[in-house]
Design a protein around this motif. Structure first.
Motif, short mmCIF file in Angstrom:
data_model
loop_
_atom_site.label_atom_id
_atom_site.label_comp_id
_atom_site.label_asym_id
_atom_site.label_seq_id
_atom_site.Cartn_x
_atom_site.Cartn_y
_atom_site.Cartn_z
N LEU A 1 0.81 -1.22 0.00
CA LEU A 1 0.00 0.00 0.00
C LEU A 1 0.84 1.27 0.00
N THR A 2 2.04 1.19 -0.59
CA THR A 2 2.72 2.43 -0.95
C THR A 2 1.82 3.18 -1.91
N SER A 3 1.50 4.45 -1.60
CA SER A 3 0.45 5.15 -2.32
C SER A 3 0.95 6.49 -2.84
N GLY B 1 3.11 13.57 -3.86
CA GLY B 1 4.08 12.76 -3.14
C GLY B 1 3.63 11.34 -2.94
N VAL B 2 4.22 10.72 -1.92
CA VAL B 2 4.03 9.30 -1.64
C VAL B 2 3.68 9.15 -0.17
N PHE B 3 2.69 8.30 0.09
CA PHE B 3 2.31 7.99 1.46
C PHE B 3 2.71 6.56 1.77
N LEU B 4 3.37 6.38 2.93
CA LEU B 4 3.79 5.06 3.39
C LEU B 4 3.07 4.74 4.69
N PRO B 5 2.21 3.72 4.70
CA PRO B 5 1.54 3.35 5.96
C PRO B 5 2.53 2.87 7.02
N THR B 6 3.59 2.22 6.60
CA THR B 6 4.65 1.80 7.52
C THR B 6 5.97 2.20 6.90
N GLY B 7 6.43 3.42 7.25
CA GLY B 7 7.67 3.92 6.71
C GLY B 7 8.88 3.37 7.45
N ASP B 8 10.00 3.29 6.76
CA ASP B 8 11.24 2.79 7.34
C ASP B 8 12.08 3.97 7.80
N THR B 9 12.90 3.73 8.79
CA THR B 9 13.75 4.80 9.34
C THR B 9 14.87 5.20 8.40
N ASP B 10 15.18 4.36 7.39
CA ASP B 10 16.27 4.70 6.47
C ASP B 10 15.82 5.63 5.35
N GLY B 11 14.56 6.07 5.38
CA GLY B 11 14.08 7.01 4.37
C GLY B 11 13.67 6.36 3.07
N LEU C 1 -1.22 0.60 9.28
CA LEU C 1 -0.77 1.92 9.73
C LEU C 1 0.10 1.77 10.99
N ASN C 2 1.33 1.31 10.81
CA ASN C 2 2.24 1.16 11.93
C ASN C 2 3.12 2.38 12.14
N ASN C 3 3.56 3.01 11.07
CA ASN C 3 4.41 4.20 11.16
C ASN C 3 4.17 5.05 9.91
N ASP D 1 15.74 19.37 -4.16
CA ASP D 1 15.37 18.17 -4.90
C ASP D 1 14.79 17.09 -3.99
N ARG D 2 15.11 17.15 -2.71
CA ARG D 2 14.60 16.14 -1.79
C ARG D 2 13.20 16.53 -1.32
N PRO D 3 12.28 15.57 -1.30
CA PRO D 3 10.92 15.89 -0.83
C PRO D 3 10.89 16.08 0.68
N TYR D 4 9.85 16.76 1.13
CA TYR D 4 9.64 16.95 2.56
C TYR D 4 9.06 15.66 3.15
N ALA D 5 9.55 15.29 4.32
CA ALA D 5 9.06 14.09 5.02
C ALA D 5 8.27 14.53 6.25
N LEU D 6 7.04 14.09 6.35
CA LEU D 6 6.17 14.45 7.46
C LEU D 6 5.62 13.20 8.11
N LYS D 7 5.62 13.19 9.44
CA LYS D 7 4.91 12.17 10.18
C LYS D 7 3.61 12.77 10.71
N GLN D 8 2.74 11.91 11.15
CA GLN D 8 1.42 12.37 11.59
C GLN D 8 1.58 13.36 12.74
N GLY D 9 0.94 14.54 12.59
CA GLY D 9 1.02 15.60 13.58
C GLY D 9 2.08 16.63 13.29
#
Length: 535
Positions: free
Chosen positions: A334-336, A364-374, A383-385, A426-434
């Motif tokens: 479910l990479t979206s 952009g791209v939404f990751l229901p469970t994103g990895d810490t390595d980007g 929806l774990n992370n 060139d790098r996209p912005y990374a946002l976590k919930q909140g």
């Protein structure tokens, strides 16, 4: 005196009957059309004609995919469109094959049905004089009773084995038994063809009076929809329907539960909706992938699911807008991918004028469970992370020109022309919930939360039950036509030699009407008891 010679008068032969060539052509054409060979050829052609419908996108299924095909193949697509490649099932050539097959089946079934009814009403034929010429023959069998009693015993045995029997008395004091079995073979053939006709009728009327629509329904009381053409992402009505014929119901997605295996493979889906029909009270209903929601005149099928990030944008004047934006899955985890467009922002409250160059869009791209390595790929569909990677754009989004476009992607022409400019590096912005993102002009975008959505297919087919009955009958008829075999048997019972009372001589013969390898064993079983000299 004149003598007239008498000569025999011969009758003149009648003149040859003139055949109307037009009538002869029509009669021969009808015979060819209603032959079984033609029906099989038309059935094969119908299957071949349906192949392009599975290769090319169809307007009746998804107009957006057709538009994308035209964009990807600007030269090939118009040429294919002239041959109805994107409207296969409503094309004239497909309809012609369909109607010819329908006519051929009717012309084939009706005469066979008439002949079959006549055969059922006809008694089994008399025994041939030379039964020794039949494929199966047995002579010299002994009956322990008199001819009449033995004949009745044989007839009774045949009836128990579902043979149609006829007992006849012979002039020489003997008796003949004629028996026939296997009419269910032709009955099965007729049932199969009638079932095919019912399926063709069902498909035709279902296309005329049916409708379907696809809807991506996001959870929440503010995201419901009612059954109207404008509310669907994609829809199609039958030729005999218009928008006012749609049934009246509304629906809201109140809950969605999904479970997964440790590998990320889906285990179960369950959607819960609040449904109102005909302005009645709302009812809570649940349905799953293989168990659709059945309404009065529609069935709601669950096709898939995904996530819709909730984003809050605050412009340079402090005015906020919140949007729930569905992101479409691109893989099994479910990479979206999706787009959030804010066209009515940065409006000066003093002049109430909108500057089109200050419109803002995020893709952009939404990751229901994103990895810490980007990594830009989700590690698990739950929806774990949740992590949202966004690229910001400012300028003219191109939404005011009146040209339809995808709501899941920014207009690439606007980006290529410079009317829509990318912000940041060139790098996209990374946002976590909140978390909140601040742009160069002080405006902000906050990742408020995530909602789930369900992809629904809502359909109505008035002939669905007819198609089911036709399919079942077709299977039954096919099994009967393959399993049942037509055959005839005859017995001739004569008094024993010397006129001995209480005994008789039996001669038997059998003829399979179709290829039946087991007929020899069946015939031997019918005559075995009389070889042994018992009734």
């Amino acid at each position: 005196m004149t003598v007239v010679e008498d000569r025999p008068v011969t009758a003149e032969p009648p003149p040859p009957r003139r055949v109307n060539p037009v009538w002869a052509l029509l009669r021969n054409s009808w015979r060819q059309l209603t032959s079984m060979r033609t029906a099989l050829i038309l059935l094969f052609l119908l299957a071949v004609a349906a192949v392009p419908g599975s290769i090319f996108p169809q307007r009746s299924v998804n107009r957006e995919n057709v538009s994308e095909y035209f964009t990807a193949h600007p030269k090939l697509a118009p040429a294919l469109d002239r041959f109805f490649a994107f409207d296969v099932y409503s094309s004239p050539w497909f309809a012609a094959i369909y109607l010819l097959l329908f006519t051929s089946l009717i012309g084939c079934v009706l005469p066979r049905l008439r002949d079959h009814i006549r055969a059922l009403r006809t008694v089994p034929p008399e025994a041939p004089k030379r039964m020794d010429r039949l494929p199966q023959h047995a002579a010299g069998l002994v009956g322990p009773e008199g001819p009449a009693e033995t004949a009745e015993s044989i007839a009774r045995t045949l009836r128990r084995k579902w043979f149609r029997t006829r007992v006849r008395e012979l002039p020489d004091g003997g008796w003949a038994i004629s028996a026939e079995k296997g009419f269910l073979k032709e009955t099965g053939n007729l049932i199969f063809h009638i079932a095919m006709l019912s399926v063709l009728v069902g498909v035709g009327f279902g296309h005329w009076y049916g409708w379907h629509g696809n809807r991506l329904l996001v959870g929440g009381n503010d995201q419901g929809f009612c059954n109207a053409i404008t509310q669907y992402d994609d829809s199609a009505l039958g030729p005999q329907l218009d928008a006012s014929d749609l049934p009246n119901f509304c629906m809201k997605l109140t809950d969605f539960e999904a479970t997964y295996q440790s590998t990320g493979q889906p285990k179960s889906f369950n959607a819960t909706v609040a449904v109102t029909e005909d302005d009645g009270p709302a009812k809570i209903r649940s349905f799953t992938v293989n168990d659709p929601l059945r309404l009065k005149h529609a069935n709601v099928h669950l096709l898939g699911q995904g996530y819709a990030p909730e984003l809050k944008y605050t412009d340079r004047y402090g005015i906020s807008q919140t949007k729930v934006v569905p992101f479409l899955p691109v893989d099994g985890m479910l990479t979206s991918e999706g787009v959030a467009q804010f066209a009515d922002v940065n409006i000066d409250p003093k002049t109430n004028n909108r500057d089109e160059k200050l419109q803002v869009g995020f893709e952009g791209v939404f990751l229901p469970t994103g990895d810490t390595d980007g990594s830009a790929r989700s590690q698990f569909p739950a929806l774990n992370n949740p992590v949202l990677y966004l690229t910001a754009y400012r300028g003219d989004l191109g939404l005011d020109v009146g040209i339809p476009g995808s709501v899941y992607a920014l207009d690439r022409d606007q980006i290529d022309s410079g009317a829509l400019k990318k912000l940041g590096g060139d790098r996209p912005y990374a946002l976590k919930q909140g978390e909140k993102l601040t742009l160069d002009d002080g405006t902000t975008l906050e990742f408020v939360g995530v909602r789930e959505f369900a992809t629904l297919s809502i359909r109505y087919d008035p002939t669905q039950f007819l198609l089911l009955i036709g399919s079942v009958l077709g299977l039954v008829g096919l099994m009967l036509s393959l399993a049942v075999h037509r055959r005839r048997v005859w017995f001739r019972v004569l008094p024993a030699a010397g006129g001995a009372a209480g005994s008789s001589v039996i001669e038997a013969g059998g003829l399979p009407r179709t290829d039946y390898p087991g007929f020899g064993d069946e015939f031997a079983a019918l005559t075995r008891s009389y070889k042994e000299g018992t009734p």
